[in-house]
Design a protein around this motif. Structure first.
Motif, PDB file in Angstrom:
ATOM      1  N   GLU A  46       0.825  -1.204   0.000  1.00  0.00           N
ATOM      2  CA  GLU A  46       0.000   0.000   0.000  1.00  0.00           C
ATOM      3  C   GLU A  46       0.858   1.252   0.000  1.00  0.00           C
ATOM      4  OE1 GLU A  46      -2.541  -0.384   3.385  1.00  0.00           O
ATOM      5  OE2 GLU A  46      -3.991  -1.640   2.325  1.00  0.00           O
ATOM      6  N   THR A  47       0.479   2.212  -0.860  1.00  0.00           N
ATOM      7  CA  THR A  47       1.127   3.513  -0.889  1.00  0.00           C
ATOM      8  C   THR A  47       0.061   4.554  -1.217  1.00  0.00           C
ATOM      9  OG1 THR A  47       1.695   3.908  -3.244  1.00  0.00           O
ATOM     10  CG2 THR A  47       3.036   2.298  -2.040  1.00  0.00           C
ATOM     11  N   THR A  48       0.425   5.827  -1.113  1.00  0.00           N
ATOM     12  CA  THR A  48      -0.515   6.886  -1.472  1.00  0.00           C
ATOM     13  C   THR A  48      -0.604   7.077  -2.975  1.00  0.00           C
ATOM     14  OG1 THR A  48       1.216   8.565  -1.236  1.00  0.00           O
ATOM     15  CG2 THR A  48      -0.170   8.132   0.688  1.00  0.00           C
ATOM     16  N   ARG A  49       0.151   6.315  -3.743  1.00  0.00           N
ATOM     17  CA  ARG A  49       0.066   6.349  -5.204  1.00  0.00           C
ATOM     18  C   ARG A  49      -0.284   4.958  -5.717  1.00  0.00           C
ATOM     19  NH1 ARG A  49       5.507   8.992  -4.841  1.00  0.00           N
ATOM     20  NH2 ARG A  49       5.174  11.232  -4.772  1.00  0.00           N
ATOM     21  N   GLY A  50      -1.298   4.367  -5.166  1.00  0.00           N
ATOM     22  CA  GLY A  50      -1.695   3.039  -5.583  1.00  0.00           C
ATOM     23  C   GLY A  50      -0.922   1.959  -4.848  1.00  0.00           C
ATOM     24  N   TYR A  51      -0.948   0.773  -5.408  1.00  0.00           N
ATOM     25  CA  TYR A  51      -0.254  -0.377  -4.829  1.00  0.00           C
ATOM     26  C   TYR A  51       1.001  -0.674  -5.645  1.00  0.00           C
ATOM     27  CZ  TYR A  51      -4.517  -1.241  -2.189  1.00  0.00           C
ATOM     28  OH  TYR A  51      -5.584  -1.105  -1.348  1.00  0.00           O
ATOM     29  N   LEU A  52       2.044  -1.126  -4.965  1.00  0.00           N
ATOM     30  CA  LEU A  52       3.273  -1.528  -5.641  1.00  0.00           C
ATOM     31  C   LEU A  52       3.408  -3.043  -5.607  1.00  0.00           C
ATOM     32  CD1 LEU A  52       5.957   0.996  -4.312  1.00  0.00           C
ATOM     33  CD2 LEU A  52       4.804   1.030  -6.531  1.00  0.00           C
ATOM     34  N   THR A  67       3.249  -0.313 -10.404  1.00  0.00           N
ATOM     35  CA  THR A  67       2.217   0.296  -9.571  1.00  0.00           C
ATOM     36  C   THR A  67       0.868   0.058 -10.224  1.00  0.00           C
ATOM     37  OG1 THR A  67       1.496   2.314  -8.433  1.00  0.00           O
ATOM     38  CG2 THR A  67       2.367   2.596 -10.655  1.00  0.00           C
ATOM     39  N   HIS A  68      -0.162  -0.123  -9.398  1.00  0.00           N
ATOM     40  CA  HIS A  68      -1.456  -0.443  -9.979  1.00  0.00           C
ATOM     41  C   HIS A  68      -2.605  -0.047  -9.053  1.00  0.00           C
ATOM     42  CE1 HIS A  68      -1.216  -4.138  -7.438  1.00  0.00           C
ATOM     43  NE2 HIS A  68       0.047  -4.089  -7.774  1.00  0.00           N
ATOM     44  N   ILE A  69      -3.766   0.154  -9.676  1.00  0.00           N
ATOM     45  CA  ILE A  69      -5.040   0.371  -9.023  1.00  0.00           C
ATOM     46  C   ILE A  69      -6.019  -0.542  -9.740  1.00  0.00           C
ATOM     47  CG2 ILE A  69      -4.532   2.734  -8.330  1.00  0.00           C
ATOM     48  CD1 ILE A  69      -6.038   3.722 -10.726  1.00  0.00           C
ATOM     49  N   PRO A  70      -7.275  -0.641  -9.306  1.00  0.00           N
ATOM     50  CA  PRO A  70      -8.192  -1.556  -9.988  1.00  0.00           C
ATOM     51  C   PRO A  70      -8.258  -1.334 -11.496  1.00  0.00           C
ATOM     52  CG  PRO A  70      -9.177  -0.800  -7.951  1.00  0.00           C
ATOM     53  CD  PRO A  70      -7.906  -0.027  -8.119  1.00  0.00           C
ATOM     54  N   THR A 123      -9.198   7.782 -14.783  1.00  0.00           N
ATOM     55  CA  THR A 123     -10.601   7.977 -14.421  1.00  0.00           C
ATOM     56  C   THR A 123     -11.527   7.969 -15.632  1.00  0.00           C
ATOM     57  OG1 THR A 123      -9.982   9.180 -12.423  1.00  0.00           O
ATOM     58  CG2 THR A 123     -12.210   9.538 -13.267  1.00  0.00           C
ATOM     59  N   SER A 124     -11.175   8.723 -16.676  1.00  0.00           N
ATOM     60  CA  SER A 124     -12.072   8.796 -17.835  1.00  0.00           C
ATOM     61  C   SER A 124     -12.187   7.452 -18.540  1.00  0.00           C
ATOM     62  CB  SER A 124     -11.590   9.872 -18.806  1.00  0.00           C
ATOM     63  OG  SER A 124     -10.285   9.599 -19.267  1.00  0.00           O
ATOM     64  N   SER A 125     -11.088   6.717 -18.623  1.00  0.00           N
ATOM     65  CA  SER A 125     -11.140   5.392 -19.250  1.00  0.00           C
ATOM     66  C   SER A 125     -11.983   4.430 -18.422  1.00  0.00           C
ATOM     67  CB  SER A 125      -9.731   4.818 -19.417  1.00  0.00           C
ATOM     68  OG  SER A 125      -9.039   5.492 -20.425  1.00  0.00           O
ATOM     69  N   GLN A 126     -11.887   4.527 -17.107  1.00  0.00           N
ATOM     70  CA  GLN A 126     -12.661   3.641 -16.244  1.00  0.00           C
ATOM     71  C   GLN A 126     -14.158   3.898 -16.401  1.00  0.00           C
ATOM     72  OE1 GLN A 126     -11.979   1.030 -14.769  1.00  0.00           O
ATOM     73  NE2 GLN A 126     -12.926   0.788 -12.768  1.00  0.00           N
ATOM     74  N   TRP A 127     -14.542   5.172 -16.462  1.00  0.00           N
ATOM     75  CA  TRP A 127     -15.953   5.491 -16.711  1.00  0.00           C
ATOM     76  C   TRP A 127     -16.409   4.889 -18.036  1.00  0.00           C
ATOM     77  CZ3 TRP A 127     -19.626   6.830 -13.585  1.00  0.00           C
ATOM     78  CH2 TRP A 127     -19.383   7.618 -12.458  1.00  0.00           C
ATOM     79  N   ALA A 128     -15.609   5.082 -19.077  1.00  0.00           N
ATOM     80  CA  ALA A 128     -15.980   4.569 -20.400  1.00  0.00           C
ATOM     81  C   ALA A 128     -16.133   3.050 -20.374  1.00  0.00           C
ATOM     82  CB  ALA A 128     -14.944   4.992 -21.435  1.00  0.00           C
ATOM     83  N   ASN A 129     -15.222   2.368 -19.691  1.00  0.00           N
ATOM     84  CA  ASN A 129     -15.286   0.906 -19.619  1.00  0.00           C
ATOM     85  C   ASN A 129     -16.546   0.428 -18.909  1.00  0.00           C
ATOM     86  OD1 ASN A 129     -12.827   0.683 -20.922  1.00  0.00           O
ATOM     87  ND2 ASN A 129     -11.642   0.518 -19.025  1.00  0.00           N
ATOM     88  N   ALA A 155     -14.631  11.645 -10.021  1.00  0.00           N
ATOM     89  CA  ALA A 155     -14.298  10.599  -9.048  1.00  0.00           C
ATOM     90  C   ALA A 155     -14.062   9.287  -9.800  1.00  0.00           C
ATOM     91  CB  ALA A 155     -15.426  10.433  -8.041  1.00  0.00           C
ATOM     92  N   PHE A 156     -13.178   8.466  -9.276  1.00  0.00           N
ATOM     93  CA  PHE A 156     -12.822   7.202  -9.926  1.00  0.00           C
ATOM     94  C   PHE A 156     -13.861   6.143  -9.567  1.00  0.00           C
ATOM     95  CE2 PHE A 156     -10.530   3.139 -10.183  1.00  0.00           C
ATOM     96  CZ  PHE A 156     -10.027   3.233 -11.470  1.00  0.00           C
ATOM     97  N   PRO A 157     -14.513   5.528 -10.583  1.00  0.00           N
ATOM     98  CA  PRO A 157     -15.570   4.561 -10.299  1.00  0.00           C
ATOM     99  C   PRO A 157     -15.076   3.112 -10.382  1.00  0.00           C
ATOM    100  CG  PRO A 157     -15.687   5.171 -12.602  1.00  0.00           C
ATOM    101  CD  PRO A 157     -14.466   5.857 -12.029  1.00  0.00           C
ATOM    102  N   THR A 158     -15.552   2.292  -9.493  1.00  0.00           N
ATOM    103  CA  THR A 158     -15.380   0.844  -9.599  1.00  0.00           C
ATOM    104  C   THR A 158     -16.698   0.197  -9.195  1.00  0.00           C
ATOM    105  OG1 THR A 158     -14.460   0.772  -7.353  1.00  0.00           O
ATOM    106  CG2 THR A 158     -12.882   0.783  -9.176  1.00  0.00           C
ATOM    107  N   MET A 159     -16.836  -1.078  -9.514  1.00  0.00           N
ATOM    108  CA  MET A 159     -18.025  -1.823  -9.109  1.00  0.00           C
ATOM    109  C   MET A 159     -17.640  -2.783  -7.991  1.00  0.00           C
ATOM    110  SD  MET A 159     -20.378  -0.561 -11.044  1.00  0.00           S
ATOM    111  CE  MET A 159     -21.667  -1.687 -10.495  1.00  0.00           C
ATOM    112  N   THR A 160     -18.402  -2.760  -6.910  1.00  0.00           N
ATOM    113  CA  THR A 160     -18.169  -3.648  -5.772  1.00  0.00           C
ATOM    114  C   THR A 160     -19.494  -4.301  -5.400  1.00  0.00           C
ATOM    115  OG1 THR A 160     -16.440  -2.161  -4.953  1.00  0.00           O
ATOM    116  CG2 THR A 160     -17.293  -3.800  -3.415  1.00  0.00           C
TER     117      THR A 160
END
Length: 223
Positions: A46-52, A67-70, A123-129, A155-160
């Protein structure tokens, strides 16, 4: 670890694995790389810039850093020096500015990562997806309603679990988040994520956008 890899990574073989080798290298340099005691692999730091995450190349000696996020990830460099690697991880976790990181650690290649963030990605790509996904067709009307708002679409969207999760900063795992559920058409339930004691609250359709804006962005909300 096979004999070829043992030759490439003798300190990893001697330590009993990559995680142990990372811990030992960090200890020697007085670095905090965020690997909890129970970790068995070098992912999800865990980091403040995603996960390593760290892995090793098979054909040549290289420790590879990512580095990665969902749903998004960036390869941000590789080095044959384990000590330099753990120092870079520690600096990344400490929030050292990107420009300074590039100066201190010449093996880091952060152009794609920083370019994506500057362009409003991911963020914009995630919304589009999400909006184009047939899998989430049942949540499309809710997604469209949230995306239509000029503030909430940032805001960054994900589905949970079939609910929409909105997060202010996708690169900061502790940034404000809410989950939105539409159990019936036009009826909404909202909960703040990571807030002790927070519970689902029913929100009238006409108040939904204002409620979410306040939960995510109002300064008087607890963070």
């Amino acid at each position: 670890m096979n004999a070829h890899k043992e030759d490439l990574y003798p300190e990893v073989a001697a330590s009993g694995g990559l995680v142990a080798a990372l811990r030992q290298a960090a200890e020697l340099r007085g670095c905090d790389i965020g690997l909890p005691p129970w970790a068995t692999d070098a992912v999800g730091i865990e980091t403040t810039r995603g996960y390593l995450s760290v892995d090793t190349a098979a054909e040549e000696r290289l420790f590879r850093l990512r580095t990665h996020i969902p749903d998004f990830g960036w390869d941000i460099g590789s080095t044959d020096d384990l000590g330099t690697l753990v120092e870079a991880i520690a600096a990344w976790r400490e929030g050292v500015p990107i420009g300074e990181l590039k100066e201190r650690f010449d093996f880091l290649d952060l152009d794609e990562f920083t370019g994506a963030l500057e362009a409003g990605e991911p963020t914009s790509s995630q919304w589009a997806n999400l909006l184009s996904s047939e899998y989430y067709r049942g949540q499309r009307s809710l997604l469209l309603r949230l995306h239509a708002d000029e503030v909430l679409r940032n805001a960054f969207p994900t589905m949970t679990h079939r609910t929409v999760r909105l997060q202010v900063d996708p690169m900061h795992w502790m940034s404000r988040q809410v989950r939105v559920h539409e159990p019936d058409e036009g009826r909404y339930e909202v909960v703040r994520v990571g807030v002790p004691g927070a519970d689902w609250t029913e929100v009238p359709g006409g108040d939904l956008v204002a409620h979410l804006r306040a939960a995510l962005y109002d300064d008087d909300q607890s963070s």
